[in-house]
Every structure is written in structure tokens, then in C-alpha cells.
Scaffold this motif. Structure first.
Motif, PDB file in Angstrom:
ATOM      1  N   LYS A  10      20.085  35.828  67.923  1.00 16.20           N
ATOM      2  CA  LYS A  10      19.896  34.701  68.842  1.00 16.20           C
ATOM      3  C   LYS A  10      19.118  33.578  68.143  1.00 16.20           C
ATOM      4  O   LYS A  10      18.467  33.799  67.122  1.00 16.20           O
ATOM      5  CB  LYS A  10      19.112  35.163  70.090  1.00 16.20           C
ATOM      6  CG  LYS A  10      17.640  35.505  69.794  1.00 16.20           C
ATOM      7  CD  LYS A  10      16.744  34.347  70.069  1.00 16.20           C
ATOM      8  CE  LYS A  10      15.434  34.183  69.425  1.00 16.20           C
ATOM      9  NZ  LYS A  10      14.715  34.842  68.480  1.00 16.20           N
ATOM     10  N   ILE A  12      16.512  30.159  69.394  1.00 16.25           N
ATOM     11  CA  ILE A  12      15.896  29.403  70.491  1.00 16.25           C
ATOM     12  C   ILE A  12      16.163  27.930  70.202  1.00 16.25           C
ATOM     13  O   ILE A  12      15.807  27.416  69.137  1.00 16.25           O
ATOM     14  CB  ILE A  12      14.389  29.709  70.599  1.00 16.25           C
ATOM     15  CG1 ILE A  12      14.212  31.191  70.968  1.00 16.25           C
ATOM     16  CG2 ILE A  12      13.740  28.810  71.655  1.00 16.25           C
ATOM     17  CD1 ILE A  12      12.794  31.656  71.133  1.00 16.25           C
ATOM     18  N   GLU A  16      10.327  27.401  72.108  1.00 14.08           N
ATOM     19  CA  GLU A  16       9.600  28.559  71.604  1.00 14.08           C
ATOM     20  C   GLU A  16       8.089  28.315  71.684  1.00 14.08           C
ATOM     21  O   GLU A  16       7.631  27.173  71.633  1.00 14.08           O
ATOM     22  CB  GLU A  16      10.010  28.927  70.167  1.00 14.08           C
ATOM     23  CG  GLU A  16      10.054  27.802  69.158  1.00 14.08           C
ATOM     24  CD  GLU A  16      11.379  27.071  69.192  1.00 14.08           C
ATOM     25  OE1 GLU A  16      11.425  26.052  69.926  1.00 14.08           O
ATOM     26  OE2 GLU A  16      12.323  27.458  68.499  1.00 14.08           O
ATOM     27  N   HIS A  17       7.347  29.324  71.788  1.00 13.91           N
ATOM     28  CA  HIS A  17       5.885  29.317  71.992  1.00 13.91           C
ATOM     29  C   HIS A  17       5.508  28.794  73.380  1.00 13.91           C
ATOM     30  O   HIS A  17       4.794  29.494  74.104  1.00 13.91           O
ATOM     31  CB  HIS A  17       5.143  28.517  70.903  1.00 13.91           C
ATOM     32  CG  HIS A  17       5.147  29.224  69.588  1.00 13.91           C
ATOM     33  ND1 HIS A  17       4.419  30.381  69.375  1.00 13.91           N
ATOM     34  CD2 HIS A  17       5.811  28.980  68.421  1.00 13.91           C
ATOM     35  CE1 HIS A  17       4.627  30.805  68.138  1.00 13.91           C
ATOM     36  NE2 HIS A  17       5.469  29.984  67.541  1.00 13.91           N
ATOM     37  N   VAL A  19       7.217  28.783  75.858  1.00 20.63           N
ATOM     38  CA  VAL A  19       7.780  29.728  76.834  1.00 20.63           C
ATOM     39  C   VAL A  19       6.795  30.865  77.139  1.00 20.63           C
ATOM     40  O   VAL A  19       6.787  31.414  78.236  1.00 20.63           O
ATOM     41  CB  VAL A  19       9.148  30.279  76.318  1.00 20.63           C
ATOM     42  CG1 VAL A  19       8.982  31.189  75.113  1.00 20.63           C
ATOM     43  CG2 VAL A  19       9.913  30.993  77.421  1.00 20.63           C
ATOM     44  N   VAL A  20       5.930  31.185  76.171  1.00 21.18           N
ATOM     45  CA  VAL A  20       4.924  32.226  76.390  1.00 21.18           C
ATOM     46  C   VAL A  20       3.927  31.760  77.463  1.00 21.18           C
ATOM     47  O   VAL A  20       3.325  32.563  78.158  1.00 21.18           O
ATOM     48  CB  VAL A  20       4.197  32.551  75.062  1.00 21.18           C
ATOM     49  CG1 VAL A  20       3.060  33.540  75.264  1.00 21.18           C
ATOM     50  CG2 VAL A  20       5.188  33.071  74.011  1.00 21.18           C
ATOM     51  N   GLY A  99      13.010  34.816  62.971  1.00 29.34           N
ATOM     52  CA  GLY A  99      13.264  34.018  64.164  1.00 29.34           C
ATOM     53  C   GLY A  99      14.639  34.196  64.772  1.00 29.34           C
ATOM     54  O   GLY A  99      14.996  33.487  65.712  1.00 29.34           O
ATOM     55  N   ILE A 145      12.195  36.275  76.270  1.00 28.65           N
ATOM     56  CA  ILE A 145      13.382  35.448  76.021  1.00 28.65           C
ATOM     57  C   ILE A 145      14.360  36.138  75.068  1.00 28.65           C
ATOM     58  O   ILE A 145      15.576  36.078  75.277  1.00 28.65           O
ATOM     59  CB  ILE A 145      12.982  34.032  75.516  1.00 28.65           C
ATOM     60  CG1 ILE A 145      14.190  33.094  75.543  1.00 28.65           C
ATOM     61  CG2 ILE A 145      12.339  34.079  74.141  1.00 28.65           C
ATOM     62  CD1 ILE A 145      13.829  31.624  75.338  1.00 28.65           C
ATOM     63  N   THR A 186       6.426  37.517  64.204  1.00 29.88           N
ATOM     64  CA  THR A 186       6.239  36.801  65.475  1.00 29.88           C
ATOM     65  C   THR A 186       4.794  36.959  65.984  1.00 29.88           C
ATOM     66  O   THR A 186       4.168  35.998  66.431  1.00 29.88           O
ATOM     67  CB  THR A 186       7.207  37.364  66.540  1.00 29.88           C
ATOM     68  OG1 THR A 186       8.530  37.261  66.022  1.00 29.88           O
ATOM     69  CG2 THR A 186       7.112  36.604  67.846  1.00 29.88           C
ATOM     70  N   VAL A 190       2.397  33.898  67.064  1.00 27.14           N
ATOM     71  CA  VAL A 190       1.995  33.811  68.475  1.00 27.14           C
ATOM     72  C   VAL A 190       0.466  33.916  68.588  1.00 27.14           C
ATOM     73  O   VAL A 190      -0.168  33.201  69.367  1.00 27.14           O
ATOM     74  CB  VAL A 190       2.708  34.911  69.313  1.00 27.14           C
ATOM     75  CG1 VAL A 190       2.121  35.018  70.716  1.00 27.14           C
ATOM     76  CG2 VAL A 190       4.203  34.608  69.404  1.00 27.14           C
ATOM     77  N   GLY A 270      12.451  29.903  66.775  1.00 31.87           N
ATOM     78  CA  GLY A 270      11.672  31.140  66.863  1.00 31.87           C
ATOM     79  C   GLY A 270      10.206  30.860  66.593  1.00 31.87           C
ATOM     80  O   GLY A 270       9.723  29.746  66.788  1.00 31.87           O
ATOM     81  N   ALA A 271       9.540  31.878  66.111  1.00 31.74           N
ATOM     82  CA  ALA A 271       8.080  31.791  65.987  1.00 31.74           C
ATOM     83  C   ALA A 271       7.616  30.819  64.909  1.00 31.74           C
ATOM     84  O   ALA A 271       6.509  30.300  64.967  1.00 31.74           O
ATOM     85  CB  ALA A 271       7.519  33.175  65.721  1.00 31.74           C
TER      86      ALA A 271
HETATM   87  O1  PMV Z   1      10.609  36.543  67.519  1.00 31.83           O
HETATM   88  P1  PMV Z   1      11.007  35.107  67.400  1.00 31.83           P
HETATM   89  O2  PMV Z   1      10.684  34.513  66.094  1.00 31.83           O
HETATM   90  O3  PMV Z   1      12.381  34.846  67.877  1.00 31.83           O
HETATM   91  O4  PMV Z   1      10.045  34.304  68.418  1.00 31.83           O
HETATM   92  C1  PMV Z   1      10.136  34.469  69.778  1.00 31.83           C
HETATM   93  C2  PMV Z   1       9.769  33.211  70.474  1.00 31.83           C
HETATM   94  C3  PMV Z   1       8.305  33.014  70.807  1.00 31.83           C
HETATM   95  O5  PMV Z   1       8.320  32.038  71.834  1.00 31.83           O
HETATM   96  C4  PMV Z   1       7.533  32.467  69.626  1.00 31.83           C
HETATM   97  C5  PMV Z   1       7.631  34.278  71.307  1.00 31.83           C
HETATM   98  C6  PMV Z   1       8.125  34.755  72.660  1.00 31.83           C
HETATM   99  O6  PMV Z   1       7.864  35.913  72.981  1.00 31.83           O
HETATM  100  O7  PMV Z   1       8.724  33.978  73.410  1.00 31.83           O
END
Ligand code: PMV
Length: 308
Positions: A10, A12, A16-17, A19-20, A99, A145, A186, A190, A270-271
Motif C-alpha cells: 500500500k 499513503i 501519514e502521521h 492520521v495517528v 513505507g 490505516i 515506523t 512515529v 508512510g512513516a
Molecule cells: O508503516 P508505514 O511506513 O506505512 O507508516 C504508517 C503510517 C503512519 O501514519 C506513519 C503510522 C500509522 O500507524 O498510521
């Protein structure tokens, strides 16, 4: 009977971030890039065969906290299974720690393969919930996500704590994905954002709002197939990610090169702190965008068409 299953990678696209911290985000599946798990029943104690991550051993030989061992423990517990014998073979074409959701995709493939080997029918939401639990062991506070978009294998709008909303895209579009070659956990990225947010909450809340606005505004552009506007918002999202502190010189070099070659927008995905960028471009520019990314230092580049 042996049973195999796959799961997609996938990206994003927005948010990203942020969304946490409860802001909306948009994620897309990459159906052409997959992880695969195959369960072969047998009489010997359960062994794992995962050559890409250097694991080829009986499960019992792995250390107690080993990610694959923990993943299997959670998956079996949630499926109500005791899988003591046989072989679980895991292969994946998804670059790790970059990511693209490699961990969640591997876990999704394992859930699907073990469930199907034992005649268990699971809805995507059930798969997603199990993968989320496994993700939480490594990432601390995953938003959910990754497991959602991978289990559904559809473009989604995601808001933490609510069911993912499938998105309709107005037109297909080409995304070029380019790997900076730097692996990044990640959990670390984070954690860094959380520390910075704790030090200066008002500033970071504003940044999260800005990124959430990119995701919200993208919905109309995506539905109408207004790719120029999607590109503008991707660049804005990248700008916020830079201010969050999760971008790197290497990622920015590749993103700038992609834009210079005609991409409508480019951002890390991603992260961050390594991993991949994504660049949106007209199909006739894909080769030029790929070449520019490679010349800017990308180690692995491919273009994929995102289908409505
Ligand atoms: O694992 P990654 O690199 O796809 O990052 C996930 C996206 C973040 O928003 C950074 C973390 C999350 O849990 O949403």
C-alpha cells in the motif's frame, strides 16, 4: 492440503502521521506488489521458511520476542487455532521497512492462508482487526490505516477509530514509487513525531490540521479525476512532512527530480526518515520520471496504475 494466500502493498497518498492524531488520511492498495504465505501441513514441528527475511528454522528455535513468532502467536490465538506441525512459507516482493506496508501485508497473507487451511471464512474487517493487533506489538500506536487498506484492497479514506470508507476514483492514474534505499522503522519515526508533538503541541497540532486538510481536499479532486489538483495537494503534504521532521535529503532529492521530470506532485509515503517517495505523473512521462528518480539516487523504482 496446502493453502496459500497473498496480500498487497500500500501507499499513503495523504495524511501519514497526522492520521495517528485523528486527522483523515487517504491510502491506496498496490495490487501488483504482494506478499505471499503458504501453509503446508506436515508431521514435523511447525517451521518457518521466510528466505527474504533470513528466517528458515523451526518456530521453536526463534527467540521469544521474534516478530514472526509473536505474529503467529497472535494470529493463531485470534483464529482459535493451534498450529503445531507443518511449514509456513513466506515470500514477498515488497521492500521491507520502507513505507509500503510490508509487515501488514505479510501478516495479512498469513491470516488468510491459515484461515483458509482450516476452513475459516473471514470478512475483510475481521482480517484487518487481527492484523491491527499484530501491528500494535511492533508499532506501539498504529492508526490502523495499513491493515485497513491492505485487507480491503481498495482506495480508502481513513479516520482512526472509524471503519475505513472505500473511495471512488474518477479516473485511473499513474504513480511512480521510488525507494531511497534507506530502511526506516515506523516505530522510530512515529516516536520522533510524538516527542516533538509533546515538546510543542500547538505547532504540531497545526501541522496535523494542515495535512488533514490536504486529505479532505483531495477527495473531490480524486473523485473528479483532477490530477493537477491532486498533485498540488501531494506537494503541500510533502511540505508539511518536511516541517514535521520526517523527510530526508535523499527523499527530497528524489521527489524534486520527479517533479522536475514533469510529475504533477511528489511526496514521501508512510512513516518517512527513509523509505519511498510517490510521484503522480501523466502516463507518457512515466519513463522520464523513473529515469529522473534513478539519477537522483533511487535504488528501486516502478510505476503502477491506480485503478478506480
Ligand atoms: O508503516 P508505514 O511506513 O506505512 O507508516 C504508517 C503510517 C503512519 O501514519 C506513519 C503510522 C500509522 O500507524 O498510521
Amino acid at each position: 492440503m496446502s493453502c496459500s494466500a497473498t496480500a498487497c502493498a500500500k501507499v499513503i497518498l495523504f495524511g501519514e502521521h497526522a492520521v495517528v492524531y485523528g486527522r483523515p488520511a487517504v491510502a491506496l492498495p498496490l495490487p501488483g506488489l504482494r506478499a505471499r504465505a503458504e501453509y503446508l501441513p506436515g508431521t514435523s514441528p511447525l517451521s518457518l521458511d521466510a528466505p527474504e527475511i533470513g528466517v528458515t528454522s523451526p518456530l521453536a528455535a526463534l527467540s521469544a520476542g521474534h516478530p514472526l513468532r509473536e505474529t503467529l502467536r497472535i494470529v493463531c490465538e485470534r483464529l482459535g487455532l493451534e498450529v503445531r506441525k507443518g511449514t509456513l512459507r513466506i515470500t514477498s516482493g515488497i521492500p521491507v521497512a520502507s513505507g509500503l506496508g510490508s509487515g501488514a501485508a505479510v501478516t495479512t497473507a498469513i491470516v488468510r492462508a491459515l484461515a483458509s487451511a482450516h476452513g475459516i471464512d473471514l470478512a475483510p474487517a475481521q482480517v484487518s482487526a487481527i492484523v491491527f493487533e499484530a501491528e500494535a506489538v511492533y508499532h506501539g500506536t498504529p492508526s490502523g490505516i495499513d491493515n485497513s487498506v491492505i485487507a480491503l484492497e481498495r482506495p480508502i479514506l481513513f479516520i482512526r477509530g472509524t471503519p475505513p470508507q472505500p473511495l471512488d476514483l474518477g479516473a485511473p492514474f499513474d504513480l511512480t514509487i521510488a525507494d531511497s534505499g534507506v530502511r526506516s522503522e515506523t516505530r522510530v519515526a512515529v516516536g520522533a513525531v510524538r516527542d516533538a508533538w509533546q515538546r510543542d503541541t500547538p505547532t504540531f497540532e497545526r501541522l496535523f490540521d494542515e495535512m488533514g486538510a490536504c486529505a479532505s481536499q483531495s477527495l473531490r479532486a480524486l473523485a473528479q479525476g483532477d490530477l493537477a489538483q491532486v498533485g498540488v495537494l501531494m506537494n503541500r503534504n510533502q511540505d508539511v512532512l518536511e516541517r514535521l521532521g520526517v523527510s530526508t535529503a535523499g527523499l527530497e532529492r528524489i521527489a524534486h527530480a520527479a517533479r522536475h521530470a514533469g510529475a504533477l506532485g511528489a511526496k514521501l509515503t508512510g512513516a518517512g526518515m527513509g523509505g519511498n517517495i510517490i510521484a503522480l505523473g501523466e502516463p507518457h512521462l512515466a519513463a522520464a520520471i523513473r529515469a529522473a528518480c534513478e539519477a537522483a539516487g533511487a535504488r528501486w523504482v516502478r510505476t503502477t496504475t491506480v485503478q478506480p
